[in-house]
Design a protein around this motif. Structure first.
Motif, PDB file in Angstrom:
ATOM      1  N   PRO A  16       8.180   3.447   5.382  1.00  0.00           N
ATOM      2  CA  PRO A  16       8.524   3.182   3.984  1.00  0.00           C
ATOM      3  C   PRO A  16       7.978   4.259   3.047  1.00  0.00           C
ATOM      4  N   SER A  17       6.769   4.758   3.344  1.00  0.00           N
ATOM      5  CA  SER A  17       6.219   5.857   2.538  1.00  0.00           C
ATOM      6  C   SER A  17       7.121   7.071   2.627  1.00  0.00           C
ATOM      7  N   GLY A  18       7.523   7.410   3.866  1.00  0.00           N
ATOM      8  CA  GLY A  18       8.390   8.562   4.045  1.00  0.00           C
ATOM      9  C   GLY A  18       9.701   8.435   3.304  1.00  0.00           C
ATOM     10  N   LEU A  19      10.278   7.234   3.295  1.00  0.00           N
ATOM     11  CA  LEU A  19      11.540   7.021   2.577  1.00  0.00           C
ATOM     12  C   LEU A  19      11.368   7.219   1.078  1.00  0.00           C
ATOM     13  N   MET A  20      10.220   6.774   0.548  1.00  0.00           N
ATOM     14  CA  MET A  20       9.962   6.928  -0.893  1.00  0.00           C
ATOM     15  C   MET A  20       9.586   8.357  -1.271  1.00  0.00           C
ATOM     16  N   LEU A  21       9.158   9.143  -0.288  1.00  0.00           N
ATOM     17  CA  LEU A  21       8.645  10.484  -0.577  1.00  0.00           C
ATOM     18  C   LEU A  21       9.571  11.592  -0.098  1.00  0.00           C
ATOM     19  N   VAL A  35       0.839  -1.208   0.000  1.00  0.00           N
ATOM     20  CA  VAL A  35       0.000   0.000   0.000  1.00  0.00           C
ATOM     21  C   VAL A  35       0.875   1.260   0.000  1.00  0.00           C
ATOM     22  N   ALA A  36       2.005   1.214   0.702  1.00  0.00           N
ATOM     23  CA  ALA A  36       2.915   2.364   0.708  1.00  0.00           C
ATOM     24  C   ALA A  36       3.380   2.691  -0.712  1.00  0.00           C
ATOM     25  N   VAL A  37       3.719   1.672  -1.487  1.00  0.00           N
ATOM     26  CA  VAL A  37       4.141   1.891  -2.881  1.00  0.00           C
ATOM     27  C   VAL A  37       2.985   2.459  -3.699  1.00  0.00           C
ATOM     28  N   MET A  38       1.804   1.892  -3.543  1.00  0.00           N
ATOM     29  CA  MET A  38       0.643   2.381  -4.294  1.00  0.00           C
ATOM     30  C   MET A  38       0.334   3.844  -3.983  1.00  0.00           C
ATOM     31  N   MET A  39       0.373   4.186  -2.692  1.00  0.00           N
ATOM     32  CA  MET A  39       0.074   5.567  -2.319  1.00  0.00           C
ATOM     33  C   MET A  39       1.178   6.516  -2.775  1.00  0.00           C
ATOM     34  N   ALA A  40       2.440   6.062  -2.773  1.00  0.00           N
ATOM     35  CA  ALA A  40       3.530   6.897  -3.269  1.00  0.00           C
ATOM     36  C   ALA A  40       3.341   7.197  -4.749  1.00  0.00           C
ATOM     37  N   VAL A  41       2.847   6.212  -5.500  1.00  0.00           N
ATOM     38  CA  VAL A  41       2.539   6.435  -6.916  1.00  0.00           C
ATOM     39  C   VAL A  41       1.497   7.537  -7.054  1.00  0.00           C
ATOM     40  N   ILE A  42       0.477   7.497  -6.224  1.00  0.00           N
ATOM     41  CA  ILE A  42      -0.583   8.503  -6.296  1.00  0.00           C
ATOM     42  C   ILE A  42      -0.065   9.878  -5.893  1.00  0.00           C
ATOM     43  N   PHE A  43       0.700   9.936  -4.787  1.00  0.00           N
ATOM     44  CA  PHE A  43       1.167  11.226  -4.276  1.00  0.00           C
ATOM     45  C   PHE A  43       2.181  11.899  -5.199  1.00  0.00           C
ATOM     46  N   THR A  44       2.820  11.125  -6.113  1.00  0.00           N
ATOM     47  CA  THR A  44       3.843  11.691  -7.001  1.00  0.00           C
ATOM     48  C   THR A  44       3.473  11.561  -8.474  1.00  0.00           C
ATOM     49  N   THR A  45       2.226  11.181  -8.748  1.00  0.00           N
ATOM     50  CA  THR A  45       1.768  10.927 -10.123  1.00  0.00           C
ATOM     51  C   THR A  45       2.738   9.980 -10.828  1.00  0.00           C
TER      52      THR A  45
END
Length: 281
Positions: free
Chosen positions: A218-223, A119-129
């Motif tokens: 993990p979300s924070g690391l990706m963002l 879910v973290a990867v999916m949401m990172a995709v959304i937050f960064t288009t």
């Protein structure tokens, strides 16, 4: 009746612990994966509400929707099995040993982590288009959370570690209370109300939940959060897991077990004896 008495739901806790420990690896992984994923979505939902409305209380009020969904669907969180599984061992249920409890905890940890990261990867995709733009406001907030709750603790050294641990203890005291509260009721509405209150409390108070953190960090690391995987493990996840174990097992599982399942011997009624009053002389 839609309400179970404490001895009744305490026995259900032990039964639930036995069922989780003896469950197949396949089912344990599926259920824990889905639990981690749903709780991660709820965390993303709560952060989005907080950022877009500027009201952290509203985010906390609505966050429990995810916990209620995963519980009613029969999925498993590490925080819940920390509390329930050892009770089956203490109660000497057939087929339940120390190794089987540790196996259950390990499988649930892996499943929760996998679900939360997906879910973290999916949401990172959304937050960064699709990682083509800088993170939006919600994504930036997730990065900030990761920094403040890792290096923010590290700046205070041992005091920061103690604070982190205590927040983990208090978190699962509340979360496991929510799990038990759902067992008190036999109706869906009763279960939801029972779960909602302690879950809302832990989220608004900023207590540390190991599974929510499996999504946030993990979300924070990706963002773009300025912290490392090592910071996350040492200054959040590991102490939080230990705190969650202590809080749920000590303040919920064992307390209810020793007073409602393995109760102390009742005191006999005192025998009333005649008291002779000396005659006046």
């Amino acid at each position: 009746m839609s309400y179970l008495s404490p001895p009744e739901f305490a026995t259900k806790m032990v039964d639930a612990g036995e069922a989780k420990v003896t469950m197949s690896a396949r089912d344990t992984l599926i259920r824990s994966f889905m639990a981690g994923a749903i709780l991660a979505l709820a965390a993303a939902f709560a952060v989005t509400i907080t950022v877009e409305t500027g009201n952290a209380l509203l985010g906390a009020v609505l966050f429990p929707v995810g916990f209620c969904m995963l519980y009613l669907l029969g999925f498993d969180l590490l925080t819940g099995v920390f509390t329930l599984a050892p009770l089956a061992l203490i109660d000497r249920r057939p087929g339940v040993g120390f190794g089987s409890v540790m196996r259950n905890w390990g499988l649930v940890f892996v499943g929760n982590l996998a679900g939360a990261i997906v879910v973290a990867v999916m949401m990172a995709v959304i937050f960064t288009t699709g990682f083509s733009t800088a993170p939006d406001a919600v994504g930036q907030q997730l990065g900030t959370i990761g920094e403040s709750r890792t290096v923010g603790y590290a700046e205070h050294g041992a005091a920061g570690m103690l604070t982190l641990f205590v927040r983990g203890v208090l978190c699962n005291w509340m979360v496991s209370t929510g799990v038990v509260a759902a067992m008190m009721a036999t109706s869906v509405s009763g279960k939801v109300i029972g779960m909602w209150m302690p879950i809302m409390l832990f989220f608004y108070m900023g207590f540390e939940h190991s599974i929510v953190n499996m999504f946030l960090f993990p979300s924070g690391l990706m963002l773009g959060g300025e912290f490392s995987v090592g910071d996350y493990l040492v200054w959040n996840e590991i102490p939080t897991v230990v705190g969650n174990l202590v809080g749920g097992l000590t303040f919920v599982g064992l307390m209810l077990y020793v007073t409602h399942v393995r109760t102390g011997e009742s005191r006999s009624a005192r025998t009333v004896t005649d008291v002779r009053v000396p005659a006046n002389t």
